[in-house]
Scaffold this active site. Structure first.
Site, PDB file in Angstrom:
ATOM      1  N   ARG A 103      49.465  36.381  50.719  1.00 35.92           N
ATOM      2  CA  ARG A 103      49.291  37.334  49.630  1.00 35.92           C
ATOM      3  C   ARG A 103      50.657  37.689  49.040  1.00 35.92           C
ATOM      4  NH1 ARG A 103      46.031  39.463  45.738  1.00 35.92           N
ATOM      5  NH2 ARG A 103      45.532  41.668  45.980  1.00 35.92           N
ATOM      6  N   THR A 380      39.997  34.349  40.349  1.00 34.71           N
ATOM      7  CA  THR A 380      40.397  33.800  41.630  1.00 34.71           C
ATOM      8  C   THR A 380      39.677  32.479  41.768  1.00 34.71           C
ATOM      9  OG1 THR A 380      40.603  36.052  42.478  1.00 34.71           O
ATOM     10  CG2 THR A 380      40.294  34.338  44.120  1.00 34.71           C
ATOM     11  N   THR A 398      44.705  33.255  44.175  1.00 35.57           N
ATOM     12  CA  THR A 398      44.493  33.908  42.883  1.00 35.57           C
ATOM     13  C   THR A 398      45.786  34.207  42.142  1.00 35.57           C
ATOM     14  OG1 THR A 398      43.383  35.808  41.837  1.00 35.57           O
ATOM     15  CG2 THR A 398      44.560  36.221  43.886  1.00 35.57           C
ATOM     16  N   ASN A 400      45.142  36.851  40.055  1.00 34.35           N
ATOM     17  CA  ASN A 400      44.470  38.111  39.737  1.00 34.35           C
ATOM     18  C   ASN A 400      43.654  37.949  38.463  1.00 34.35           C
ATOM     19  OD1 ASN A 400      43.631  40.669  40.410  1.00 34.35           O
ATOM     20  ND2 ASN A 400      45.232  41.683  39.250  1.00 34.35           N
ATOM     21  N   ASP A 422      46.589  45.338  41.595  1.00 36.50           N
ATOM     22  CA  ASP A 422      45.669  45.539  42.710  1.00 36.50           C
ATOM     23  C   ASP A 422      46.078  46.703  43.602  1.00 36.50           C
ATOM     24  OD1 ASP A 422      43.799  43.698  42.064  1.00 36.50           O
ATOM     25  OD2 ASP A 422      44.327  42.228  43.594  1.00 36.50           O
ATOM     26  N   SER A 452      40.152  41.703  47.666  1.00 38.02           N
ATOM     27  CA  SER A 452      38.746  41.527  48.030  1.00 38.02           C
ATOM     28  C   SER A 452      38.433  40.093  48.443  1.00 38.02           C
ATOM     29  CB  SER A 452      37.843  41.911  46.842  1.00 38.02           C
ATOM     30  OG  SER A 452      37.943  43.286  46.560  1.00 38.02           O
ATOM     31  N   GLY A 472      35.916  36.419  41.898  1.00 39.21           N
ATOM     32  CA  GLY A 472      35.053  37.446  41.332  1.00 39.21           C
ATOM     33  C   GLY A 472      35.563  38.866  41.433  1.00 39.21           C
TER      34      GLY A 472
END
Length: 568
Positions: A103, A380, A398, A400, A422, A452, A472
């Site tokens: 991430r 994503t 992703t 975003n 985020d 998520s 999503g």
């Protein structure tokens, strides 16, 4: 009058338990079937890259890394070098399942209130579409880390297809033509992006025309030759940082050099005899997927029927409770004490389930984040890979938003993310996806924003059975949930489980989102139970593989037109 009332109650009871007729036929949807290996991704060229690597003797991780880099070329809306994500890897020989957290991280110059305007409110342009919206990218480091730990091929071998696609070009699809026109204002405002993705002023690429990305090809060649150092300490980093300085961005050479992925233990849950591995924080996906399954485990969902009003009602109520907990308890575990074990404890699920009324929807304003320590308890892309030896990869990554913040770092061909959006820029206020975050997800230097993303692997009798995940935004968790429920509870094949109509609720706003093909009678009953519904366009794009009876069964979600599953 009593007789009429009895008939109405009989009809209501039948409707509550009736399956949606749109998706009940087992003859409607057929999966792709293969023996030796399978790849499911959101673009046919990326899927083909993975298959070719498997056919050459590469394992699932080799193929997954090849797919990840290929998607950075052919799926610029979500595939990326300038973003980040999460990967689950299952090794067949050892039986181990591990998580890799790549991430993005907040730059060192990030601060808690940096996205608030003079009026104290969130500056949406700053947090969504400026250079300051970009976090330090993790994709290159994460994919090459996985390759080094688990792969059998060199970076040069697995990046070769992506380099070829960028240098020689690939045929623009109808979906890419459409999305470039739809997002024209956001992308064209950056000269470097306009130069790459448009033929000229008021000129567009049409489906079938070649899109060549020369700078991206150069960046990929550098990575293939010099590894992650080229991206984080070498010429690519220097170009990204120079572009940051020219446009008011925050990322420095120190931020780039300091980035590293994290090796993590997966989180585990049990549901009706199956074991489920998913991603730990800073993903909220695994925790709340398993939390919702814990709540639903004691409901007779199979008897109630797939997408019946009775099933959707309890699913919706469980979703509200999980997303309420998300707002308070989830964040980067290096900065916040996330009570994972307590949130996943079955006794906490029992407590939450006790608050669900089978006859009435509970208003979101009446739901507060729980106290699990009192108990022992949007744009994503995902791809799934299984090889002939039973090794498995479930990967979600992703930028975003679609195309991230829209900007390409000058000279690199690399789109920048806008993952800083985020974070909870103002704790208690909704983010770009309407999700409410708290102190646990406030902006801090070096911190990873809450996500998520929910890459997951379901195990049956100790062996991988289902590999899935989805894009999503806030709907990722509920999308993955429904694919798993469709397969495990309703015994659908992988294609049926993928195609079936979806719903979503995230606590606030207090709206049950439904896809357009949900049965009209079911809608009427849900309204009578107190649910406020809104139709949404297709939700999610799952890429799923089922391993059963010595064969691989795969399905790519038809909700995204270019998605493709292939096996050999």
């Amino acid at each position: 009058m009593p007789r009429i009332l009895s008939i109405l109650l009989l009809i209501l009871n039948f409707s509550l338990r009736a399956q949606s007729p749109i998706f009940s036929s087992k003859a409607l949807h057929h999966p792709i079937v293969a023996k030796n290996g399978m790849v499911a991704s959101q673009h046919p060229l990326a899927t083909q890259v993975g298959i070719e690597i498997l056919e050459k003797g590469g394992n699932a991780v080799d193929a997954a890394v090849g797919v990840g880099f290929a998607l950075a070329v052919v799926l610029p809306r979500a595939g990326n070098l300038g973003g980040g994500g999460f990967m689950l890897v299952h090794e067949a020989e050892s039986g181990d399942t591990k998580a890799i957290n790549y991430r993005e991280r907040a730059p060192g110059a990030a601060s808690r209130d940096m996205y608030l305007g003079k009026d104290g409110e969130i500056d949406r342009a700053l947090i969504n579409s400026s250079y300051q919206s970009a976090g330090v990218p993790g994709t290159v480091s994460g994919l090459l880390f996985a390759l080094e730990k688990y792969g059998t091929m060199s970076p040069k071998e697995v990046l070769a297809p992506a380099i070829r696609l960028a240098k020689k070009g690939f045929a623009v699809t109808y979906d890419l033509e459409r999305i470039l026109k739809a997002l024209e204002e956001r992308i064209r405002k950056w000269p470097e992006s306009e130069k790459i993705f448009y033929k000229g002023k008021e000129q567009y690429y049409k489906a079938g025309e070649l899109l060549v990305q020369e700078d991206l090809a150069k960046s990929l060649k550098l990575i293939a030759k010099r590894g992650a150092k080229a991206f984080y300490e070498g010429p690519i980093a220097e170009l990204i940082v120079a572009d940051m300085q020219a446009n008011g961005g925050l990322i420095t050479m120190e931020d780039m050099a300091d980035y590293s992925p994290q090796f993590m233990e997966v989180i585990w849950g049990e549901f009706h005899g199956y074991k489920i591995a998913s991603m730990p924080p800073p993903s909220s996906g695994g925790v709340h997927l398993l939390q919702i399954l814990n709540i639903l485990e004691k409901y007779p969902l199979k008897e109630s029927g797939h997408n019946s009003a009775a099933s959707i009602h309890v699913m919706t109520e469980a979703m509200k409770l999980a997303y309420a907990d998300r707002s308070k308890h989830l964040g980067d575990p290096l900065f916040w004490d996330v009570p994972v074990a307590e949130l996943l404890d079955k006794s906490y699920a029992d407590h939450l389930r006790a608050g669900i009324d089978a006859e009435k929807a509970r208003p979101s304003t009446d739901i507060m984040p729980g106290s699990p320590t009192d108990y022992e308890s949007e744009e994503t892309t995902h791809f799934s890979v299984v090889d002939k030896d039973g090794n498995v990869v479930s990967n979600t990554y992703t930028l975003n938003f679609s195309f991230g913040n829209g900007a390409v770092a000058k000279g690199t061909g690399i789109l920048l993310n806008n993952e800083m959006s985020d974070f909870a820029a103002k704790p208690g206020s909704p983010d770009a996806f309407g999700l409410i975050g708290g102190e646990s997800n406030k902006v801090e230097p070096g911190k990873r924003p809450l996500s998520s993303m929910t890459p997951s692997i379901v195990f049956k009798d100790g062996k991988p059975y289902l590999v899935t995940g989805s894009p999503g935004g806030s709907r990722i968790i509920t999308t993955v949930l429904q694919v798993i429920l469709n397969a495990l509870v309703h015994e659908m094949n992988v294609a049926e489980a993928t195609h079936a109509s979806r719903i979503h609720h995230q606590w606030f706003p207090d709206i049950l989102y439904i896809e357009k093909n949900l049965n009209a009678d079911t809608r009427a009953i849900l309204e009578a139970l107190g649910h406020t519904m809104t139709e949404r366009n297709a939700m999610g794009s799952t890429q799923t593989i089922m391993i059963k009876d010595g064969l691989l069964y795969g399905a790519s979600d038809p909700r995204r037109p270019d998605a493709r599953t292939k096996g050999y």
